[in-house]
Design a protein around this motif. Structure first.
Motif, PDB file in Angstrom:
ATOM      1  N   ILE A 255       0.853  -1.188   0.000  1.00 28.70           N
ATOM      2  CA  ILE A 255       0.000   0.000   0.000  1.00 28.70           C
ATOM      3  C   ILE A 255       0.883   1.230   0.000  1.00 28.70           C
ATOM      4  O   ILE A 255       1.767   1.374   0.853  1.00 28.70           O
ATOM      5  N   SER A 256       0.677   2.122  -0.944  1.00 27.86           N
ATOM      6  CA  SER A 256       1.421   3.375  -1.014  1.00 27.86           C
ATOM      7  C   SER A 256       0.567   4.471  -0.402  1.00 27.86           C
ATOM      8  O   SER A 256      -0.456   4.866  -0.969  1.00 27.86           O
ATOM      9  N   GLY A 257       0.968   4.950   0.777  1.00 31.29           N
ATOM     10  CA  GLY A 257       0.225   6.008   1.442  1.00 31.29           C
ATOM     11  C   GLY A 257      -0.339   5.575   2.773  1.00 31.29           C
ATOM     12  O   GLY A 257      -1.159   4.650   2.824  1.00 31.29           O
ATOM     13  N   ALA A 258       0.080   6.240   3.858  1.00 36.64           N
ATOM     14  CA  ALA A 258      -0.383   5.910   5.207  1.00 36.64           C
ATOM     15  C   ALA A 258      -1.406   6.915   5.695  1.00 36.64           C
ATOM     16  O   ALA A 258      -1.427   7.272   6.872  1.00 36.64           O
ATOM     17  N   GLY A 259      -2.262   7.379   4.777  1.00 36.37           N
ATOM     18  CA  GLY A 259      -3.392   8.203   5.164  1.00 36.37           C
ATOM     19  C   GLY A 259      -4.565   7.326   5.542  1.00 36.37           C
ATOM     20  O   GLY A 259      -4.448   6.092   5.606  1.00 36.37           O
ATOM     21  N   PRO A 260      -5.731   7.917   5.808  1.00 33.49           N
ATOM     22  CA  PRO A 260      -6.895   7.129   6.233  1.00 33.49           C
ATOM     23  C   PRO A 260      -7.263   6.012   5.269  1.00 33.49           C
ATOM     24  O   PRO A 260      -7.574   4.896   5.702  1.00 33.49           O
ATOM     25  N   THR A 261      -7.214   6.279   3.952  1.00 33.47           N
ATOM     26  CA  THR A 261      -7.613   5.270   2.968  1.00 33.47           C
ATOM     27  C   THR A 261      -6.687   4.065   3.008  1.00 33.47           C
ATOM     28  O   THR A 261      -7.130   2.912   3.074  1.00 33.47           O
ATOM     29  N   GLY A 262      -5.383   4.305   2.973  1.00 35.87           N
ATOM     30  CA  GLY A 262      -4.423   3.209   2.999  1.00 35.87           C
ATOM     31  C   GLY A 262      -4.441   2.453   4.305  1.00 35.87           C
ATOM     32  O   GLY A 262      -4.335   1.219   4.335  1.00 35.87           O
ATOM     33  N   LEU A 263      -4.595   3.167   5.415  1.00 41.49           N
ATOM     34  CA  LEU A 263      -4.616   2.515   6.722  1.00 41.49           C
ATOM     35  C   LEU A 263      -5.824   1.608   6.886  1.00 41.49           C
ATOM     36  O   LEU A 263      -5.706   0.478   7.375  1.00 41.49           O
ATOM     37  N   LEU A 264      -7.017   2.093   6.474  1.00 46.69           N
ATOM     38  CA  LEU A 264      -8.201   1.239   6.623  1.00 46.69           C
ATOM     39  C   LEU A 264      -8.093   0.013   5.736  1.00 46.69           C
ATOM     40  O   LEU A 264      -8.471  -1.094   6.155  1.00 46.69           O
ATOM     41  N   ALA A 265      -7.554   0.162   4.524  1.00 50.78           N
ATOM     42  CA  ALA A 265      -7.347  -1.005   3.664  1.00 50.78           C
ATOM     43  C   ALA A 265      -6.444  -2.016   4.352  1.00 50.78           C
ATOM     44  O   ALA A 265      -6.709  -3.226   4.341  1.00 50.78           O
ATOM     45  N   GLY A 266      -5.380  -1.532   4.984  1.00 50.51           N
ATOM     46  CA  GLY A 266      -4.471  -2.422   5.695  1.00 50.51           C
ATOM     47  C   GLY A 266      -5.134  -3.115   6.869  1.00 50.51           C
ATOM     48  O   GLY A 266      -4.919  -4.301   7.113  1.00 50.51           O
ATOM     49  N   ILE A 267      -5.965  -2.390   7.614  1.00 54.41           N
ATOM     50  CA  ILE A 267      -6.669  -2.970   8.759  1.00 54.41           C
ATOM     51  C   ILE A 267      -7.634  -4.056   8.313  1.00 54.41           C
ATOM     52  O   ILE A 267      -7.673  -5.162   8.876  1.00 54.41           O
ATOM     53  N   LEU A 268      -8.453  -3.755   7.313  1.00 49.40           N
ATOM     54  CA  LEU A 268      -9.443  -4.718   6.835  1.00 49.40           C
ATOM     55  C   LEU A 268      -8.772  -5.980   6.304  1.00 49.40           C
ATOM     56  O   LEU A 268      -9.206  -7.099   6.612  1.00 49.40           O
ATOM     57  N   LEU A 269      -7.710  -5.810   5.518  1.00 49.11           N
ATOM     58  CA  LEU A 269      -6.998  -6.970   4.981  1.00 49.11           C
ATOM     59  C   LEU A 269      -6.372  -7.784   6.109  1.00 49.11           C
ATOM     60  O   LEU A 269      -6.429  -9.020   6.107  1.00 49.11           O
ATOM     61  N   ALA A 270      -5.805  -7.114   7.083  1.00 53.53           N
ATOM     62  CA  ALA A 270      -5.198  -7.809   8.223  1.00 53.53           C
ATOM     63  C   ALA A 270      -6.220  -8.652   8.957  1.00 53.53           C
ATOM     64  O   ALA A 270      -5.953  -9.797   9.338  1.00 53.53           O
ATOM     65  N   LYS A 271      -7.417  -8.097   9.163  1.00 52.14           N
ATOM     66  CA  LYS A 271      -8.449  -8.825   9.889  1.00 52.14           C
ATOM     67  C   LYS A 271      -9.054  -9.951   9.071  1.00 52.14           C
ATOM     68  O   LYS A 271      -9.787 -10.782   9.612  1.00 52.14           O
ATOM     69  N   MET A 272      -8.735 -10.001   7.783  1.00 49.15           N
ATOM     70  CA  MET A 272      -9.119 -11.129   6.942  1.00 49.15           C
ATOM     71  C   MET A 272      -7.926 -12.030   6.657  1.00 49.15           C
ATOM     72  O   MET A 272      -7.962 -12.854   5.748  1.00 49.15           O
ATOM     73  N   GLY A 273      -6.860 -11.857   7.428  1.00 47.19           N
ATOM     74  CA  GLY A 273      -5.710 -12.756   7.356  1.00 47.19           C
ATOM     75  C   GLY A 273      -4.708 -12.442   6.274  1.00 47.19           C
ATOM     76  O   GLY A 273      -3.884 -13.298   5.938  1.00 47.19           O
ATOM     77  N   ILE A 274      -4.711 -11.222   5.730  1.00 45.00           N
ATOM     78  CA  ILE A 274      -3.811 -10.848   4.640  1.00 45.00           C
ATOM     79  C   ILE A 274      -2.752  -9.881   5.159  1.00 45.00           C
ATOM     80  O   ILE A 274      -3.079  -8.816   5.694  1.00 45.00           O
ATOM     81  N   ARG A 275      -1.479 -10.225   4.976  1.00 46.18           N
ATOM     82  CA  ARG A 275      -0.394  -9.337   5.376  1.00 46.18           C
ATOM     83  C   ARG A 275      -0.242  -8.182   4.390  1.00 46.18           C
ATOM     84  O   ARG A 275      -0.451  -8.347   3.190  1.00 46.18           O
ATOM     85  N   THR A 276       0.140  -7.028   4.905  1.00 47.79           N
ATOM     86  CA  THR A 276       0.364  -5.861   4.062  1.00 47.79           C
ATOM     87  C   THR A 276       1.634  -5.134   4.495  1.00 47.79           C
ATOM     88  O   THR A 276       2.149  -5.345   5.596  1.00 47.79           O
ATOM     89  N   GLN A 277       2.112  -4.278   3.623  1.00 46.96           N
ATOM     90  CA  GLN A 277       3.195  -3.349   3.933  1.00 46.96           C
ATOM     91  C   GLN A 277       2.767  -1.983   3.413  1.00 46.96           C
ATOM     92  O   GLN A 277       2.324  -1.856   2.271  1.00 46.96           O
ATOM     93  N   ILE A 278       2.862  -0.978   4.268  1.00 50.22           N
ATOM     94  CA  ILE A 278       2.511   0.384   3.864  1.00 50.22           C
ATOM     95  C   ILE A 278       3.781   1.208   3.765  1.00 50.22           C
ATOM     96  O   ILE A 278       4.588   1.237   4.703  1.00 50.22           O
ATOM     97  N   ILE A 279       3.985   1.872   2.639  1.00 53.83           N
ATOM     98  CA  ILE A 279       5.104   2.803   2.502  1.00 53.83           C
ATOM     99  C   ILE A 279       4.551   4.223   2.542  1.00 53.83           C
ATOM    100  O   ILE A 279       3.485   4.513   2.002  1.00 53.83           O
ATOM    101  N   GLU A 280       5.268   5.103   3.227  1.00 55.33           N
ATOM    102  CA  GLU A 280       4.832   6.490   3.379  1.00 55.33           C
ATOM    103  C   GLU A 280       6.043   7.409   3.279  1.00 55.33           C
ATOM    104  O   GLU A 280       7.020   7.242   4.020  1.00 55.33           O
ATOM    105  N   ARG A 281       5.989   8.360   2.386  1.00 55.76           N
ATOM    106  CA  ARG A 281       7.114   9.262   2.169  1.00 55.76           C
ATOM    107  C   ARG A 281       7.432  10.101   3.402  1.00 55.76           C
ATOM    108  O   ARG A 281       8.583  10.302   3.755  1.00 55.76           O
TER     109      ARG A 281
END
Length: 648
Positions: free
Chosen positions: A28-54
């Motif tokens: 996920i590119s971007g640690a704003g609200p949109t990227g963070l919620l995507a990461g949370i939802l995927l995590a709670k469905m068992g999917i690992r993510t990595q978020i990069i933020e400039r």
């Protein structure tokens, strides 16, 4: 509630092989609200993510301030604890005071959104939203935020062997060896969509990340969108709007929002934050032709801002005590021509669509992008759905973005012209408007502003059955948000529970079975129905491994999968035998609930006397419904799942 004042693929789908081993399933590119919620939802469905933020730190700017009822439902579905933490730090917005020429003309009350358990918009600065989402993301333990890293290139790699196509994403990221990734001369104006050039001579560490999917949630200046050369058509408005965030002393009440239209033909919107901290949106005319052509705006000085503010609010008094933020805002009304690139790279939030902040729809739309997308990615990665499911994100979110852009544009037009319009209206009867204003429909609590009425249309995912009689505009038609209301457990001492609180398994389809008044007990249909529910949940488990979350209590006994949760809703009196058997069932495994005495939920779902089965997608939109719940109806639902999910 918050305090009331601020402080294998289906037919026609190409075969797709699994990609080679990747570094992370989702980048996920971007640690704003949109990227963070995507990461949370995927995590709670068992999917690992990595978020990069400039950026090395979270922005201290308040930015977006509103969380609308539909977004609050999404936060509640994401997790009760998360929703509670948001509730404790938010406040409810009930009205806006309107002043004209110093006179309080009207207090417009927001209409409560009674179709949701969240009746009003909550106020919360984006800084707090980001902090709460960051804490929740880190709490999942299924990902991490790499700060200081920025995306500089990305591409989809495709490997075709025979009839099998393998694809994945390769993304190049970098981090400055010294200093930060910020550029000299980079625009500080909010709303800018142009990218800044690189600084000469800066040294970077470079890495390549291989992932199954990339989500570009990197804002209006999105590097993902730029490097993929996805057009971003639309317009840049020539309106000058000054944004201020700070503490003030004033003779105006600061418990609700206000709009002041001054005799100088300027307007200011006042948004209370905590105590005497406020946000101002102050209209400052339009750019000159030269400024507009150069895409530049004036830099607002404190002296200029305070003078213009004083002229606008007079005879009221406002004294600026300190500044957290003072800048101009450029309203860009733009939408990417496509949100999905080769089914592997997806744009979300401001990277996909931008508009003015009028109406507070931006952050909410981005969070709803993530809610639409995350479960689809999870199903593809778990092997439950074909890769083509990702295309439905493009089909569904583009019309929503267009609708929101149009709405915010109308709101901006009103804001920048309202002083002129109303003061001209004084010549023909401002007094009449002053009398009528409190009774005018505000719409702020209605489906549009509350974002409860946004709907998707028929596509490869949302399908109509021949027995689907209600019109597309009906509340429970295909593509619409599933209506929510209370139901009653059969136990005599049980308290009512909301339907949405039953449908709280992330990533799972929710199958609602309405028994209506079809002489349910007279013909012994309860035994047949319970048998059908158990049969199909067992069958679906065998064919499609679940991606739903939570502990599937009763799975060993019922062989049901969290991927498909079934709830039976009746408004008939039930005999003791049915009640005793039902009390042994776990929620989501054919447990029965009673509708209200008047059958409110049956009515809201437009259920006929024959009853019906309604399929609710993991994002609580209706994707399929069939009249009756006989064996033919169950077979049709089974065929529906077979048409959208991978063949077993």
């Amino acid at each position: 509630m918050p305090k009331s004042s601020p402080p294998s693929p289906p037919e026609g789908t190409a075969a797709t092989a699994a990609p080679p081993k990747t570094d992370v399933p989702v980048l996920i590119s971007g640690a704003g609200p949109t990227g963070l919620l995507a990461g949370i939802l995927l995590a709670k469905m068992g999917i690992r993510t990595q978020i990069i933020e400039r950026d090395m730190t979270v922005s201290p700017l308040s930015k977006a301030l509103s969380l609308h009822p539909r977004t609050l439902e999404i936060l509640r579905q994401t997790g009760q604890d998360l929703s509670t933490r948001f509730e404790k730090q938010s406040w409810e917005c009930h009205m806006v005071r309107m002043y004209f020429g110093g006179k309080l003309t009207a207090e417009l009350q927001w209409t409560p959104a009674m179709e949701s358990q969240f009746h009003h918009t909550w106020g919360l600065p984006q800084t707090s939203t980001v902090r709460l989402l960051t804490e929740e993301y880190e709490r999942t333990g299924m990902g991490y935020i790499d700060r200081g890293w920025e995306l500089v290139g990305t591409k989809v790699i495709e490997d075709i062997v025979g009839k099998k196509t393998t694809s994945w994403v390769e993304t190049t990221i970098r981090r400055a060896v010294e200093g930060t990734n910020s550029r000299k001369g980079e625009s500080a104006v909010l709303g800018t969509v142009e990218q800044a050039g690189d600084d000469e001579g800066k040294q970077y560490e470079i890495k390549v990340v291989k992932s199954d999917f990339l989500i570009g949630a990197d804002g209006g200046r999105s590097t993902v969108r730029h490097v993929l050369d996805i057009p971003f058509p639309g317009r840049t408005r020539d309106a000058n709007i000054i944004l201020f965030d700070g503490h003030i002393d004033t003779d105006l009440p600061l418990d609700e929002m206000a709009s002041i239209n001054g005799t100088n033909l300027h307007a200011v919107g006042i948004f209370p934050l905590y105590g005497n901290r406020v946000r101002f949106l102050l209209s400052d005319g339009t750019l000159t032709e030269e400024e507009f052509a150069a895409r530049k705006v004036k830099t607002p000085t404190k002296e200029y801002f305070e003078r213009l503010l004083e002229e606008t609010v007079t005879p009221h008094k406002i004294k600026i005590l300190n500044y957290n933020w003072l800048t101009y805002y450029r309203a860009n009304e733009r939408r990417a021509t496509k949100f999905v690139y080769k089914q592997r790279i997806i744009l979300a939030g401001d990277a996909a669509h931008t508009h003015s902040p009028m109406g507070g729809q931006g952050l909410n739309t981005g969070l709803q992008d993530s809610y639409n997308l995350a479960w689809k990615i999870a199903m593809v990665l778990k092997g439950t759905a074909p890769l083509s499911l990702i295309d439905s994100y493009n089909e569904e979110r583009i019309p929503i973005a267009d609708e929101i852009i149009q709405l915010s544009s109308k709101n901006l037009n009103f804001f920048i012209s309202e002083s002129y319009w109303f003061f001209q209206a004084r010549k023909i009867g401002l007094a009449l408007f002053s009398y009528l204003a409190p009774y005018l429909p505000t719409g702020a609590g209605g489906p549009t502003f509350a974002m409860l009425g946004l709907r998707y249309y028929k596509n490869s995912l949302n399908k109509e059955h021949a027995t689907h009689h209600n019109a597309p505009t009906a509340p429970a038609s295909i593509g619409r948000r599933a209506p929510d209301d209370v139901v009653y457990p059969l136990a005599a001492d049980s308290t009512p529970v909301r339907l949405y609180n039953l449908m709280n398994t992330l990533g799972a389809f929710q199958i609602l079975v309405f028994t209506a008044d079809c002489q349910f007990q007279k013909h012994g249909l309860e035994a047949t129905l319970f048998t059908d529910v158990e049969h199909y949940q067992r069958s679906w488990l065998a064919r499609w491994p679940g991606t739903g979350t939570g502990t599937a209590a009763g799975v060993a006994a019922s062989k049901a999968s969290p991927q498909f949760m079934v709830h039976i809703i009746s408004h008939l009196g039930l005999d003791a035998t049915v009640g005793d058997n039902n009390l042994k069932k776990e929620s989501g495994y054919g447990k029965m609930y009673l509708d209200s005495e008047g059958g409110d939920l049956h009515r809201r779902y437009s259920i006929t006397a024959k009853g019906g089965i309604v399929v609710v997608r993991p994002d609580t939109h209706i994707s399929y419904r069939v009249e009756s719940f006989d064996k033919a109806a169950w077979l049709d639902v089974d065929k529906y799942f077979g048409s959208i999910l991978c063949r077993s």
